[in-house]
Each structure stands twice: as structure tokens, then as C-alpha cells.
Design a protein around this motif. Structure first.
Motif, PDB file in Angstrom:
ATOM      1  N   TRP A  54       0.899  -4.330  -8.136  1.00 34.38           N
ATOM      2  CA  TRP A  54       1.526  -5.669  -7.838  1.00 34.38           C
ATOM      3  C   TRP A  54       1.015  -6.375  -6.736  1.00 34.38           C
ATOM      4  CZ3 TRP A  54       4.549  -8.006 -11.801  1.00 34.38           C
ATOM      5  CH2 TRP A  54       5.047  -7.225 -12.383  1.00 34.38           C
ATOM      6  N   TYR A  55       0.759  -7.649  -6.939  1.00 37.08           N
ATOM      7  CA  TYR A  55       0.544  -8.658  -5.665  1.00 37.08           C
ATOM      8  C   TYR A  55       1.247  -9.687  -5.787  1.00 37.08           C
ATOM      9  CZ  TYR A  55      -4.177  -5.925  -5.058  1.00 37.08           C
ATOM     10  OH  TYR A  55      -4.952  -4.869  -4.747  1.00 37.08           O
ATOM     11  N   GLN A  56       1.675 -10.196  -4.503  1.00 32.72           N
ATOM     12  CA  GLN A  56       2.370 -11.324  -4.335  1.00 32.72           C
ATOM     13  C   GLN A  56       1.484 -12.474  -3.740  1.00 32.72           C
ATOM     14  OE1 GLN A  56       4.947 -11.821  -0.812  1.00 32.72           O
ATOM     15  NE2 GLN A  56       6.878 -12.190  -2.285  1.00 32.72           N
ATOM     16  N   GLN A  57       1.453 -13.447  -4.360  1.00 30.80           N
ATOM     17  CA  GLN A  57       0.646 -14.838  -4.050  1.00 30.80           C
ATOM     18  C   GLN A  57       1.369 -15.918  -3.668  1.00 30.80           C
ATOM     19  OE1 GLN A  57      -2.421 -15.999  -6.576  1.00 30.80           O
ATOM     20  NE2 GLN A  57      -3.803 -16.963  -4.777  1.00 30.80           N
ATOM     21  N   ALA A  58       1.752 -16.316  -2.427  1.00 32.39           N
ATOM     22  CA  ALA A  58       2.351 -17.444  -2.070  1.00 32.39           C
ATOM     23  C   ALA A  58       1.564 -18.630  -2.002  1.00 32.39           C
ATOM     24  CB  ALA A  58       2.721 -17.227  -0.532  1.00 32.39           C
ATOM     25  N   LEU A  59       2.157 -19.674  -2.231  1.00 33.29           N
ATOM     26  CA  LEU A  59       1.536 -21.006  -2.439  1.00 33.29           C
ATOM     27  C   LEU A  59       0.330 -21.235  -1.332  1.00 33.29           C
ATOM     28  CD1 LEU A  59       1.022 -23.553  -4.351  1.00 33.29           C
ATOM     29  CD2 LEU A  59       2.724 -24.663  -2.595  1.00 33.29           C
ATOM     30  N   GLY A  60      -0.904 -21.279  -1.626  1.00 35.68           N
ATOM     31  CA  GLY A  60      -1.977 -21.819  -0.736  1.00 35.68           C
ATOM     32  C   GLY A  60      -2.557 -20.722  -0.148  1.00 35.68           C
ATOM     33  N   GLN A  61      -2.217 -19.524  -0.378  1.00 30.45           N
ATOM     34  CA  GLN A  61      -2.563 -18.210   0.154  1.00 30.45           C
ATOM     35  C   GLN A  61      -3.164 -17.308  -0.696  1.00 30.45           C
ATOM     36  OE1 GLN A  61       0.410 -16.262   2.709  1.00 30.45           O
ATOM     37  NE2 GLN A  61       1.144 -18.265   3.328  1.00 30.45           N
ATOM     38  N   GLY A  62      -3.928 -16.202  -0.077  1.00 30.25           N
ATOM     39  CA  GLY A  62      -4.528 -15.035  -1.061  1.00 30.25           C
ATOM     40  C   GLY A  62      -3.302 -14.065  -1.617  1.00 30.25           C
ATOM     41  N   PRO A  63      -3.729 -13.368  -2.724  1.00 30.35           N
ATOM     42  CA  PRO A  63      -2.766 -12.325  -3.093  1.00 30.35           C
ATOM     43  C   PRO A  63      -2.464 -11.161  -1.887  1.00 30.35           C
ATOM     44  CG  PRO A  63      -4.278 -12.882  -4.899  1.00 30.35           C
ATOM     45  CD  PRO A  63      -4.920 -13.539  -3.401  1.00 30.35           C
ATOM     46  N   GLU A  64      -1.483 -10.826  -1.880  1.00 29.83           N
ATOM     47  CA  GLU A  64      -1.064  -9.624  -0.843  1.00 29.83           C
ATOM     48  C   GLU A  64      -0.489  -8.364  -1.611  1.00 29.83           C
ATOM     49  OE1 GLU A  64      -0.219 -12.194   3.179  1.00 29.83           O
ATOM     50  OE2 GLU A  64       1.158 -10.680   2.356  1.00 29.83           O
ATOM     51  N   PHE A  65      -0.811  -7.264  -1.322  1.00 31.10           N
ATOM     52  CA  PHE A  65      -0.684  -5.920  -1.994  1.00 31.10           C
ATOM     53  C   PHE A  65       0.892  -5.686  -1.733  1.00 31.10           C
ATOM     54  CE2 PHE A  65      -0.815  -1.853  -3.610  1.00 31.10           C
ATOM     55  CZ  PHE A  65      -0.121  -1.089  -2.573  1.00 31.10           C
ATOM     56  N   LEU A  66       1.653  -5.244  -2.909  1.00 29.48           N
ATOM     57  CA  LEU A  66       3.173  -5.008  -3.081  1.00 29.48           C
ATOM     58  C   LEU A  66       3.062  -3.453  -3.244  1.00 29.48           C
ATOM     59  CD1 LEU A  66       4.659  -7.943  -4.988  1.00 29.48           C
ATOM     60  CD2 LEU A  66       4.867  -7.590  -2.467  1.00 29.48           C
ATOM     61  N   THR A  67       2.582  -3.093  -4.374  1.00 32.18           N
ATOM     62  CA  THR A  67       2.831  -1.587  -4.496  1.00 32.18           C
ATOM     63  C   THR A  67       1.697  -0.987  -5.518  1.00 32.18           C
ATOM     64  OG1 THR A  67       4.548  -0.020  -5.353  1.00 32.18           O
ATOM     65  CG2 THR A  67       4.706  -2.217  -6.437  1.00 32.18           C
ATOM     66  N   TYR A  68       1.839   0.303  -5.622  1.00 34.43           N
ATOM     67  CA  TYR A  68       0.666   0.923  -6.570  1.00 34.43           C
ATOM     68  C   TYR A  68       1.461   1.972  -7.161  1.00 34.43           C
ATOM     69  CZ  TYR A  68      -2.873   4.196  -7.770  1.00 34.43           C
ATOM     70  OH  TYR A  68      -3.855   5.301  -8.499  1.00 34.43           O
ATOM     71  N   PHE A  69       0.888   2.195  -8.571  1.00 35.92           N
ATOM     72  CA  PHE A  69       1.142   3.253  -9.542  1.00 35.92           C
ATOM     73  C   PHE A  69       0.081   3.857  -9.938  1.00 35.92           C
ATOM     74  CE2 PHE A  69       5.905   2.737  -9.971  1.00 35.92           C
ATOM     75  CZ  PHE A  69       6.128   1.393  -9.791  1.00 35.92           C
ATOM     76  N   GLN A  70       0.307   5.070  -9.930  1.00 41.27           N
ATOM     77  CA  GLN A  70      -0.762   6.138 -10.877  1.00 41.27           C
ATOM     78  C   GLN A  70      -0.077   6.838 -11.974  1.00 41.27           C
ATOM     79  OE1 GLN A  70      -2.665   9.133  -8.661  1.00 41.27           O
ATOM     80  NE2 GLN A  70      -3.895   9.862 -10.183  1.00 41.27           N
ATOM     81  N   ASN A  71      -0.139   6.418 -13.129  1.00 41.73           N
ATOM     82  CA  ASN A  71       0.718   6.833 -14.239  1.00 41.73           C
ATOM     83  C   ASN A  71       2.223   6.391 -13.829  1.00 41.73           C
ATOM     84  OD1 ASN A  71      -1.391   7.829 -15.807  1.00 41.73           O
ATOM     85  ND2 ASN A  71      -1.490   9.425 -14.432  1.00 41.73           N
ATOM     86  N   GLU A  72       3.216   7.347 -13.837  1.00 38.81           N
ATOM     87  CA  GLU A  72       4.612   6.779 -13.660  1.00 38.81           C
ATOM     88  C   GLU A  72       4.812   7.171 -11.894  1.00 38.81           C
ATOM     89  OE1 GLU A  72       3.449   9.306 -15.274  1.00 38.81           O
ATOM     90  OE2 GLU A  72       4.446  11.299 -14.718  1.00 38.81           O
TER      91      GLU A  72
END
Lengths: 115, 116
Positions: free
Chosen positions: A34-52
């Protein structure tokens, strides 16, 4: 499915409301991001899953953000008591394996506006 | 921590001309991957080209090519014969080798407009 699918595509939430964003990765993909992208900015990493397993949640901005992937396929990003600064596009991405440099496929994102 | 910098917020080019988008990055890693992604108004990130740091040869994909300067930590994207459909946001991204989760670190983006 053919690609990474996200829903809803657009969500308007009142400040203080809880929201849930869904990601359906490409079938068989082990890794989910999951990434979060605010207006006018590049995406920023939120979290990562490997399977569950949620192996990295270092990017979640506060304890109001919670993500899960209980069966190792569909994932949900939940935001509690939304605030205006949560307004952003939330991008989900998946890849087949965790191998370095493996191609990551992105969905079209969920646009969240908090009013 | 890695950082990625795109110093050109906006660029424009005439159709059929060539344009170069700049990207610099900072890392202490020796092995890593670099990417250019295109993001049209639909917001879906589309992979344009990738470069493995251990490869000296610059990657090319049809009209897209990179100039990878490892010592200078520079990774520019050249688009030849620009087309109207190339109009989009372009993001440079870095991925270090990890055992779990190949997280991408993105730059701030460059908005490219191709003019007819």
C-alpha cells in the motif's frame, strides 16, 4: 483478475468517519503493498504483506491506519477517525514474488477526500 | 534511508522532439534497481523502464532510454520522438535489494506535456 483492482475508486468521507479501502491483487501474487500519494507528490510507502503476514508497517502514519490481508489475497486498508490530512490517493500494488527487482503492478488507486 | 530527487516539476516538448527528465538519488547500497514510472490522469502507475545497478549498459525500451551514471547517482530518462500520449506525470523510483518486500522510494515527479 487481469490487473490489480481497487475499490472504491472515489470516496468522500466526513472528518471523523471511518473508511475501508479494498485491494484485489493479481491472482497468485505473493507480495502486496500500500502506498499513499498526496496531491502533487510521489507515492509514499505505507505497508507490505507477504501472503497474509504483514512484514513491514513502518510507513503507516499513525495508529489510525490499519491494514490486513487475512487469507493472503484481498487486502483492506482501514482508516479510523479520518482527518483532512488523510486526503490522498491510496495505491495498492502487487508482485509475484519478493525477488529483488521483481516487477510491481499497481492498481488505479482509491481517491479519498476528507471534508 | 534512500532519497530520490526530481528537480524538474514540469517539462514540455513539441511532438516528435526529444526530451530528457532528470533524476538523482542518494543511497549507500551497492546493488539496487532504478525505475521510471508513468502516471496518466487515471493514476495507475505504469512501468516505463528499469535499470539494474550492476549492469553498466543503459536500458532501452523502444523510444525510451536511460542515462545511468552510478558514480554520480544520476538516472535520467530520454524520450525520443515524443507523442501526445506521453503526456503524464513521470516518477523516478529506487528499490534496494531486500529479503522481504521490495519497497519503492519515489521522487516527487515531473509533469510532462507534449505539445502538438
Amino acid at each position: 483478475g487481469a490487473g490489480v483492482s481497487q475499490s472504491p475508486r472515489y470516496k468522500v468521507a466526513k472528518r471523523g468517519q471511518d473508511v475501508a479501502l479494498r485491494c484485489d491483487p493479481i491472482s497468485g501474487h505473493v507480495s502486496l503493498f500500500w502506498y499513499q500519494q498526496a496531491l502533487g507528490q510521489g507515492p509514499e510507502f505505507l505497508t507490505y504483506f507477504q501472503n497474509e503476514a504483514q512484514l513491514d508497517k513502518s510507513g503507516l502514519p499513525s495508529d489510525r491506519f490499519f491494514a490486513e490481508r487475512p487469507e493472503g489475497s484481498v487486502s483492506t486498508l482501514k482508516i479510523q477517525r479520518t482527518q483532512q490530512e488523510d486526503s490522498a490517493v491510496y495505491l495498492c500494488a502487487s508482485s509475484y514474488e519478493e525477488l529483488p527487482g521483481n516487477t510491481i503492478y499497481f492498481g488505479e488507486g482509491s481517491w479519498l477526500t476528507v471534508v | 534511508a534512500q532519497t530520490v530527487t526530481q528537480s524538474q516539476p514540469e517539462m514540455s516538448v513539441q511532438e516528435a522532439e526529444t526530451v530528457t527528465l532528470s533524476c538523482t538519488y542518494d543511497t549507500s547500497e551497492n546493488n539496487y534497481y532504478l525505475f521510471w514510472y508513468k502516471q496518466p490522469p487515471s493514476r495507475q502507475m505504469i512501468l516505463v523502464i528499469r535499470q539494474e545497478a550492476y549492469k553498466q549498459q543503459n536500458a532501452t525500451e523502444n523510444r525510451f532510454s536511460v542515462n545511468f551514471q552510478k558514480a554520480a547517482k544520476s538516472f535520467s530518462l530520454k524520450i525520443s520522438d515524443s507523442q501526445l500520449g506521453d503526456t503524464a506525470m513521470y516518477f523516478c523510483a529506487f528499490m534496494k535489494q531486500m529479503n522481504a518486500g521490495n519497497m519503492l522510494t519515489f521522487g516527487g515527479g515531473t509533469r510532462l506535456m507534449v505539445k502538438p
